[in-house]
Design an enzyme around this catalytic site. Structure first.
Site, mmCIF file in Angstrom:
data_model
loop_
_atom_site.group_PDB
_atom_site.id
_atom_site.type_symbol
_atom_site.label_atom_id
_atom_site.label_comp_id
_atom_site.label_asym_id
_atom_site.label_seq_id
_atom_site.Cartn_x
_atom_site.Cartn_y
_atom_site.Cartn_z
ATOM 1 N N HIS A 117 -8.639 2.912 3.734
ATOM 2 C CA HIS A 117 -8.570 3.741 2.524
ATOM 3 C C HIS A 117 -9.923 3.764 1.817
ATOM 4 O O HIS A 117 -10.065 3.339 0.673
ATOM 5 C CB HIS A 117 -7.472 3.216 1.585
ATOM 6 C CG HIS A 117 -7.043 4.226 0.553
ATOM 7 N ND1 HIS A 117 -7.676 4.341 -0.660
ATOM 8 C CD2 HIS A 117 -6.070 5.161 0.550
ATOM 9 C CE1 HIS A 117 -7.076 5.292 -1.374
ATOM 10 N NE2 HIS A 117 -6.105 5.810 -0.653
ATOM 11 N N HIS A 157 1.709 9.721 -3.867
ATOM 12 C CA HIS A 157 0.489 10.529 -3.996
ATOM 13 C C HIS A 157 0.318 11.366 -2.722
ATOM 14 O O HIS A 157 0.647 10.923 -1.617
ATOM 15 C CB HIS A 157 -0.735 9.627 -4.217
ATOM 16 C CG HIS A 157 -0.906 9.201 -5.646
ATOM 17 N ND1 HIS A 157 -1.625 8.096 -6.037
ATOM 18 C CD2 HIS A 157 -0.435 9.775 -6.801
ATOM 19 C CE1 HIS A 157 -1.591 7.996 -7.366
ATOM 20 N NE2 HIS A 157 -0.878 8.988 -7.846
ATOM 21 N N ASP A 199 -2.035 12.242 -0.748
ATOM 22 C CA ASP A 199 -2.787 11.804 0.429
ATOM 23 C C ASP A 199 -2.034 10.755 1.246
ATOM 24 O O ASP A 199 -2.534 10.291 2.268
ATOM 25 C CB ASP A 199 -4.196 11.318 0.039
ATOM 26 C CG ASP A 199 -4.178 10.184 -0.973
ATOM 27 O OD1 ASP A 199 -3.222 10.093 -1.767
ATOM 28 O OD2 ASP A 199 -5.130 9.382 -0.978
ATOM 29 N N HIS A 202 3.715 5.182 -1.463
ATOM 30 C CA HIS A 202 3.828 5.840 -2.769
ATOM 31 C C HIS A 202 3.657 7.331 -2.577
ATOM 32 O O HIS A 202 3.270 7.787 -1.502
ATOM 33 C CB HIS A 202 2.823 5.270 -3.781
ATOM 34 C CG HIS A 202 1.381 5.513 -3.450
ATOM 35 N ND1 HIS A 202 0.774 4.984 -2.333
ATOM 36 C CD2 HIS A 202 0.422 6.209 -4.098
ATOM 37 C CE1 HIS A 202 -0.499 5.350 -2.319
ATOM 38 N NE2 HIS A 202 -0.737 6.104 -3.364
ATOM 39 N N ASP A 215 -1.684 1.823 -2.032
ATOM 40 C CA ASP A 215 -2.835 1.776 -2.934
ATOM 41 C C ASP A 215 -2.528 0.748 -4.017
ATOM 42 O O ASP A 215 -1.417 0.722 -4.554
ATOM 43 C CB ASP A 215 -3.064 3.150 -3.568
ATOM 44 C CG ASP A 215 -3.639 4.141 -2.564
ATOM 45 O OD1 ASP A 215 -3.781 3.782 -1.383
ATOM 46 O OD2 ASP A 215 -3.943 5.279 -2.974
#
Lengths: 363, 363
Positions: free
Chosen positions: B310, B63, B65, B61, B252
């Protein structure tokens, strides 16, 4: 005031050395960042700089080793810092920077607890390589990031970009052209305003002037009349003004002649020295400088301090394994300055996390 | 085959822990990367992975990070690696990835010595939050990067994105939906093909079949006739096939129910465990999982190995200062698996640079 080097490597970051990022910490504690290569936010965590103190970011050029840490840094400032609601993060750099940051923050859906604004330096035609149009990028302005304020476009006048205007008590920033490898690159000249001199309190007391509002008027150059009718002239009780510091921070460059005038008499010059003198052809081919070139520039602008940075990964620090040593670069710059008889200029070799104090000298 | 964790931290990188980046090293030595947060190229330098071995990159995804290290990594691969002229770096990820990478490489004028291609997973409507349209990004395709090949758009069928198709001897990749915080997020299921069993060389020799082309035919399931007219059946001299490994690597997520079917019977499940069980509300609010949720998912898909990663920065490694310990997360996952009586599943707590071998088991 301090210069703090957060990354001193060229091209790519390693475990031992970050890529270009320089912090200028002002006397009021606020920090301006110059360039933001990948991993700069990690370097910041190792340093004395608190991300929440960063108020302005300047990008010299859009090569990845000066740019790719910017979206992550902005995102991390937003997660870690309690900022005032009216805070605006101001970012300055070459045309294209606004769209890069906007897209990165929009795609990653990064919400910020503050506003930000990107001011772009518009290129002059001599900064663009022949194949510039082959690398066209989107510059549409139709929709801003939710926390973005419309930025400005800064065009050059006589080869000078006025990035932050000189006002009475405000630090100004000018930018000039750094010739580099097929991309517009800029050097920034930061000029502090002069500060008022020190009041001679002993003398004032002997004249019967007690501390209070009159001191402030004298400090700001106004003559006063004491309650008992005596005239006290400001210049009789005020020491000489303290000259504001002038710091020039260069982007990657192999020729900065066009900005000699605005950089003249800098207290400190941060200049790249990617490769040693004997590799000058290689350096020029890649749009970079040698220590000899950096020293010649320090001489040309009458700089008092030359801070070398942006070193090729081929040079090793003293705690690293075998290979050519970084100290070569310092020695070559010092030799060039000696040859030019510019003896009042010291040379400092930057290293990651090095803090260099910049003293304010009286006139 | 190995899973190598290059970054195991959530949200932002620190000097001690990188953000999301996982390498899957195949038996042939080639490497697939899953996510590429800022600083992943630095982590790679510390690891056993050589950048030139990376052939495919998957982004779960967008994001920061998980994404912001990608342009720098691609640029660094290009400066450090001698690649074959016909090499194509294949990149897979959510819609918007292509434009992000293109813009980053074009703005920084990064020339590559190889071609690259971005294949985008097109979102299903249930992946989009209500305010999706407020975060619109440019998707124009008018002009590619000079080294870019036009990529494909991969749409879902029955909630499954076929990222790399199953062919006889090729490893396939499917993707499924990971519910996360207001952004499309994907889990990837990597399925190796089954490998032929081992030839019983002793038996073949006793039958008078000497090593040579006939061995290859037998190995590939064909019966043969020896020079002296004897028929040898493949299944008489071939051991059982070695089952291809199945590895599921999640983005995530706080809910991955939609991809239970494609992830079923995974040999290894890489799953996030950002916060401990008692902080489940906080985790869900941010679209993340607890160790209990990760373990329940491992049970649901009958996974043999659960690799947790994570982690929130609040958890400390054994060599770090005071604070809650990472081991809490492992213990909570193990307790959940015990409660579910899923005793054949082991739990491994990832840490940066940890290499986990994935053994190929016979059927």
């Amino acid at each position: 005031m301090q210069v703090v080097f957060l990354g001193t490597a060229s091209c790519f970051p390693t475990a031992n050395r970050g890529v270009s990022c320089i912090a200028l910490r002002h006397e009021d504690g606020f920090v301006w960042l110059f360039d933001c290569g990948e991993g700069s936010q990690i370097q910041l965590q190792k340093s004395c700089i608190r991300p929440g103190k960063i108020t302005k970011i300047f990008i010299t050029h859009l090569h990845g080793d000066h740019l790719f840490g910017l979206p992550g840094l902005v995102a991390t400032i937003s997660t870690q810092c309690a900022v005032k609601p009216d805070f605006i993060l101001e970012i300055y750099g070459p045309q294209g920077l606004r769209q890069f940051l906007r897209q990165s923050l929009v795609l990653s859906r990064t919400e910020l607890p503050f506003k930000y604004q990107v001011h772009e330096l518009m290129p002059e035609s001599y900064q663009l390589p022949e194949d510039w149009e082959n690398w066209r990028f989107d510059l549409s302005e139709e929709r801003l990031h939710p926390q973005e304020l419309q930025g400005t476009q800064i065009s050059a006048r006589n080869d000078v970009w006025t990035v932050i205007e000189q006002k009475n008590t405000k630090t100004s920033v000018l930018a000039g052209h750094n010739e580099h490898l097929r991309i517009p690159s800029y050097g920034f000249v930061v000029q502090e305003p002069d500060a008022n001199g020190k009041l001679d309190v002993e003398k004032l007391k002997s004249l019967g002037v007690e501390p209070g509002p009159l001191y402030s008027q004298l400090k700001h150059g106004k003559d006063i009349v004491t309650p008992d009718g005596k005239v006290v002239k400001s210049n009789e009780v005020l020491g000489p003004p303290k000259k504001g510091r002038k710091i020039t921070i260069m982007g990657d460059t192999c020729n900065s002649d066009k900005m000699i005038q605005i950089a003249m008499d800098s207290d400190a010059l941060v200049h790249e020295a990617t490769l040693e003198n004997s590799m000058v052809e290689n350096a020029l081919e890649k749009g970079h400088s040698t220590p000899g070139m950096a020293a010649s520039y320090a001489f040309a602008i009458n700089a008092k301090l030359l801070l070398l940075t942006h070193f090729s990964q081929r040079y090793r620090q003293s705690n690293e394994e075998d290979g050519p040593r970084l100290e070569i670069l310092q020695r070559e710059a010092e030799e060039k300055l000696a040859e030019l008889k510019h003896s009042k200029c010291s040379v400092v070799l930057a290293q990651d996390l090095l803090e260099v104090p910049l003293y304010r000298l009286s006139t």
